[in-house]
Design an enzyme around this catalytic site. Structure first.
Site, PDB file in Angstrom:
ATOM      1  N   ALA A  26       0.813  -1.221   0.000  1.00  0.00           N
ATOM      2  CA  ALA A  26       0.000   0.000   0.000  1.00  0.00           C
ATOM      3  C   ALA A  26       0.851   1.279   0.000  1.00  0.00           C
ATOM      4  CB  ALA A  26      -0.927  -0.019   1.202  1.00  0.00           C
ATOM      5  N   PHE A  37      -2.502   1.092   5.304  1.00  0.00           N
ATOM      6  CA  PHE A  37      -3.090   0.620   6.558  1.00  0.00           C
ATOM      7  C   PHE A  37      -2.325   1.139   7.776  1.00  0.00           C
ATOM      8  CE2 PHE A  37      -5.376  -3.575   5.170  1.00  0.00           C
ATOM      9  CZ  PHE A  37      -6.371  -2.805   4.601  1.00  0.00           C
ATOM     10  N   ARG A  38      -0.971   1.115   7.669  1.00  0.00           N
ATOM     11  CA  ARG A  38      -0.211   1.222   8.907  1.00  0.00           C
ATOM     12  C   ARG A  38       0.691   2.439   9.049  1.00  0.00           C
ATOM     13  NH1 ARG A  38      -0.812  -3.887   7.387  1.00  0.00           N
ATOM     14  NH2 ARG A  38      -1.829  -5.283   8.876  1.00  0.00           N
ATOM     15  N   ASP A 107      -5.556  -1.599  -6.244  1.00  0.00           N
ATOM     16  CA  ASP A 107      -5.949  -0.304  -6.811  1.00  0.00           C
ATOM     17  C   ASP A 107      -5.728  -0.204  -8.313  1.00  0.00           C
ATOM     18  OD1 ASP A 107      -3.149  -0.025  -6.994  1.00  0.00           O
ATOM     19  OD2 ASP A 107      -3.028   1.174  -5.165  1.00  0.00           O
ATOM     20  N   HIS A 122      -3.641 -10.130  -3.796  1.00  0.00           N
ATOM     21  CA  HIS A 122      -4.784  -9.848  -2.925  1.00  0.00           C
ATOM     22  C   HIS A 122      -6.026  -9.476  -3.745  1.00  0.00           C
ATOM     23  CE1 HIS A 122      -2.185  -9.091   0.927  1.00  0.00           C
ATOM     24  NE2 HIS A 122      -2.326 -10.366   0.643  1.00  0.00           N
ATOM     25  N   CYS A 133     -23.553 -18.921  -7.533  1.00  0.00           N
ATOM     26  CA  CYS A 133     -23.377 -19.572  -8.845  1.00  0.00           C
ATOM     27  C   CYS A 133     -22.038 -19.242  -9.493  1.00  0.00           C
ATOM     28  CB  CYS A 133     -24.517 -19.202  -9.789  1.00  0.00           C
ATOM     29  SG  CYS A 133     -24.454 -17.506 -10.393  1.00  0.00           S
ATOM     30  N   CYS A 155     -27.120 -11.341  -7.164  1.00  0.00           N
ATOM     31  CA  CYS A 155     -26.837 -11.789  -8.529  1.00  0.00           C
ATOM     32  C   CYS A 155     -28.120 -11.722  -9.375  1.00  0.00           C
ATOM     33  CB  CYS A 155     -26.324 -13.223  -8.454  1.00  0.00           C
ATOM     34  SG  CYS A 155     -26.046 -14.001 -10.040  1.00  0.00           S
ATOM     35  N   SER A 195       5.815  -1.691   1.783  1.00  0.00           N
ATOM     36  CA  SER A 195       5.050  -2.706   2.524  1.00  0.00           C
ATOM     37  C   SER A 195       5.626  -2.868   3.919  1.00  0.00           C
ATOM     38  CB  SER A 195       5.086  -4.054   1.802  1.00  0.00           C
ATOM     39  OG  SER A 195       4.414  -5.030   2.588  1.00  0.00           O
ATOM     40  N   SER A 196       4.726  -2.954   4.897  1.00  0.00           N
ATOM     41  CA  SER A 196       5.180  -3.149   6.278  1.00  0.00           C
ATOM     42  C   SER A 196       5.653  -4.590   6.492  1.00  0.00           C
ATOM     43  CB  SER A 196       4.037  -2.835   7.241  1.00  0.00           C
ATOM     44  OG  SER A 196       2.934  -3.690   6.962  1.00  0.00           O
TER      45      SER A 196
HETATM   46  P1  NAD Z   1       0.830  -1.404   5.172  1.00  0.00           P
HETATM   47  O1  NAD Z   1      -0.115  -0.256   5.347  1.00  0.00           O
HETATM   48  O2  NAD Z   1       0.851  -2.433   6.222  1.00  0.00           O
HETATM   49  O3  NAD Z   1       2.301  -0.828   5.018  1.00  0.00           O
HETATM   50  C1  NAD Z   1       2.599   0.216   4.154  1.00  0.00           C
HETATM   51  C2  NAD Z   1       4.037   0.623   4.415  1.00  0.00           C
HETATM   52  O4  NAD Z   1       4.397   1.596   3.439  1.00  0.00           O
HETATM   53  C3  NAD Z   1       4.262   1.254   5.778  1.00  0.00           C
HETATM   54  O5  NAD Z   1       5.298   0.548   6.435  1.00  0.00           O
HETATM   55  C4  NAD Z   1       4.668   2.700   5.470  1.00  0.00           C
HETATM   56  O6  NAD Z   1       5.692   3.169   6.321  1.00  0.00           O
HETATM   57  C5  NAD Z   1       5.173   2.598   4.052  1.00  0.00           C
HETATM   58  N1  NAD Z   1       4.960   3.814   3.237  1.00  0.00           N
HETATM   59  C6  NAD Z   1       3.886   4.638   3.223  1.00  0.00           C
HETATM   60  N2  NAD Z   1       4.027   5.577   2.260  1.00  0.00           N
HETATM   61  C7  NAD Z   1       5.234   5.346   1.678  1.00  0.00           C
HETATM   62  C8  NAD Z   1       5.951   5.967   0.609  1.00  0.00           C
HETATM   63  N3  NAD Z   1       5.476   7.045  -0.058  1.00  0.00           N
HETATM   64  N4  NAD Z   1       7.156   5.460   0.261  1.00  0.00           N
HETATM   65  C9  NAD Z   1       7.682   4.374   0.922  1.00  0.00           C
HETATM   66  N5  NAD Z   1       7.047   3.750   1.938  1.00  0.00           N
HETATM   67  C10 NAD Z   1       5.825   4.217   2.289  1.00  0.00           C
HETATM   68  O7  NAD Z   1       0.538  -2.031   3.750  1.00  0.00           O
HETATM   69  P2  NAD Z   1       0.836  -3.483   3.180  1.00  0.00           P
HETATM   70  O8  NAD Z   1       2.127  -4.001   3.704  1.00  0.00           O
HETATM   71  O9  NAD Z   1       0.618  -3.397   1.739  1.00  0.00           O
HETATM   72  O10 NAD Z   1      -0.305  -4.412   3.828  1.00  0.00           O
HETATM   73  C11 NAD Z   1      -1.620  -3.967   3.983  1.00  0.00           C
HETATM   74  C12 NAD Z   1      -2.692  -4.709   3.197  1.00  0.00           C
HETATM   75  O11 NAD Z   1      -3.747  -3.795   2.845  1.00  0.00           O
HETATM   76  C13 NAD Z   1      -2.242  -5.221   1.870  1.00  0.00           C
HETATM   77  O12 NAD Z   1      -3.002  -6.315   1.529  1.00  0.00           O
HETATM   78  C14 NAD Z   1      -2.576  -4.053   0.959  1.00  0.00           C
HETATM   79  O13 NAD Z   1      -2.696  -4.391  -0.355  1.00  0.00           O
HETATM   80  C15 NAD Z   1      -3.913  -3.594   1.472  1.00  0.00           C
HETATM   81  N6  NAD Z   1      -4.135  -2.168   1.105  1.00  0.00           N
HETATM   82  C16 NAD Z   1      -4.061  -1.846  -0.215  1.00  0.00           C
HETATM   83  C17 NAD Z   1      -4.187  -0.536  -0.618  1.00  0.00           C
HETATM   84  C18 NAD Z   1      -4.077  -0.232  -2.092  1.00  0.00           C
HETATM   85  O14 NAD Z   1      -4.429  -1.069  -2.916  1.00  0.00           O
HETATM   86  N7  NAD Z   1      -3.552   0.933  -2.449  1.00  0.00           N
HETATM   87  C19 NAD Z   1      -4.381   0.472   0.346  1.00  0.00           C
HETATM   88  C20 NAD Z   1      -4.480   0.091   1.709  1.00  0.00           C
HETATM   89  C21 NAD Z   1      -4.332  -1.250   2.083  1.00  0.00           C
END
Ligand code: NAD
Length: 247
Positions: A26, A37-38, A107, A122, A133, A155, A195-196
């Site tokens: 994300a 998310f985080r 996204d 995901h 169905c 549906c 990604s975290s």
């Molecule tokens: P996460 O929110 O757990 O982690 C995101 C990480 O990205 C964080 O550690 C943060 O410090 C870092 N970050 C934020 N902005 C940044 C930037 N500009 N440059 C570099 N690092 C940056 O997300 P995750 O690990 O992908 O896991 C969460 C789950 O939720 C996944 O399944 C994810 O796909 C889903 N999700 C998807 C979206 C999307 O499709 N855009 C959005 C929110 C959550």
């Protein structure tokens, strides 16, 4: 090591690798205006628990709540545009520098930026399906039904409940994950971006490859294993690395 030297080391690793895959989360899309998310202060986790509202438990037991809360989060991601980081990855693929992208994101921004080989482990927000169905429907149809207060949406063929084709907490992993796993096993370098690395089983992937570069704004549990850890914004880091590779 300062950022300049880290970019240099990352560029060298990428240039000397036989096969490089990228894993995004994300964080690569926050610069497109989609909250992750985080991230402290701005992540969705600040206001709710996504493992609840985006779970099969809520979809099956309280579909109304799922469609009023979780579905809105999914729907809100669909109008964003790719940012520089997505475009650089697409260029890197075109130039044969990376073999493809494995994304946890739903996204569609890698495809919008022109990336061809994208493993959506995901799921996605382009389609939905009937729980009874199996009929495939467009995500737009789900949105139209929800806007008309048909909650949960049904549906048109059999009346079963429709769901988005996103992997919710509690869902099994899709076939794309098996393919992604194979790609990583065949690679000598994985670049993790935004990604975290706390969501399983995707966070097993960095443990399956020798070379590891992590570009993430905050710490991850795999930093200890990485050859290079870059704590910068994804677009800034990739721009610098890509310029070094091209020069
Ligand atoms: P996460 O929110 O757990 O982690 C995101 C990480 O990205 C964080 O550690 C943060 O410090 C870092 N970050 C934020 N902005 C940044 C930037 N500009 N440059 C570099 N690092 C940056 O997300 P995750 O690990 O992908 O896991 C969460 C789950 O939720 C996944 O399944 C994810 O796909 C889903 N999700 C998807 C979206 C999307 O499709 N855009 C959005 C929110 C959550």
């Amino acid at each position: 090591m300062d950022s300049k030297n880290l970019f240099k080391k990352a560029a060298e690793l990428i240039k000397s690798s036989q096969k490089t895959m990228v894993l995004t989360g994300a964080g690569i899309s926050t610069e497109s205006g989609i909250p992750d998310f985080r991230s402290p202060g701005t992540g969705l986790w600040e206001n709710m628990d996504p493992t609840e509202v985006l779970s099969t438990k809520v979809l099956f037991n309280s579909p109304e709540e799922f469609y009023r809360v979780g579905f809105k989060i999914l729907s809100s991601m669909r109008n964003a545009e790719p940012n520089e980081a997505h475009y650089i990855l697409s260029e890197m693929e075109k130039e044969g520098i990376i073999a493809g992208v494995i994304t946890q994101n739903i996204d569609n921004l890698h495809q919008k930026a022109g990336s061809k080989k994208v493993y959506e482990v995901h799921g996605n927000t382009r389609e939905g399906s009937c729980l009874r169905c199996g009929e495939k429907v467009s995500f737009e149809l789900l949105e139209e039904k929800v806007a008309k207060e048909e909650i949960p949406p049904r549906c048109d063929r059999c009346g079963g409940m429709l769901r988005p084709d996103v992997v919710l907490f509690g869902d099994p992993m899709p076939h794309a994950f098996d393919l992604a796993l194979k790609e990583v096993q065949e690679s000598d370098l994985l670049i993790v971006i935004g990604s975290s690395l706390v969501v399983a089983p995707v966070n097993f992937l960095p443990g399956m490859v020798d070379g590891l570069i992590i570009i993430n704004a905050t710490e991850t549990p795999y930093d200890y294993k990485a050859d290079v850890v870059i704590r910068e914004k994804a677009s800034y880091a990739l721009r610098n690395i890509w310029n070094l590779i091209k020069s």
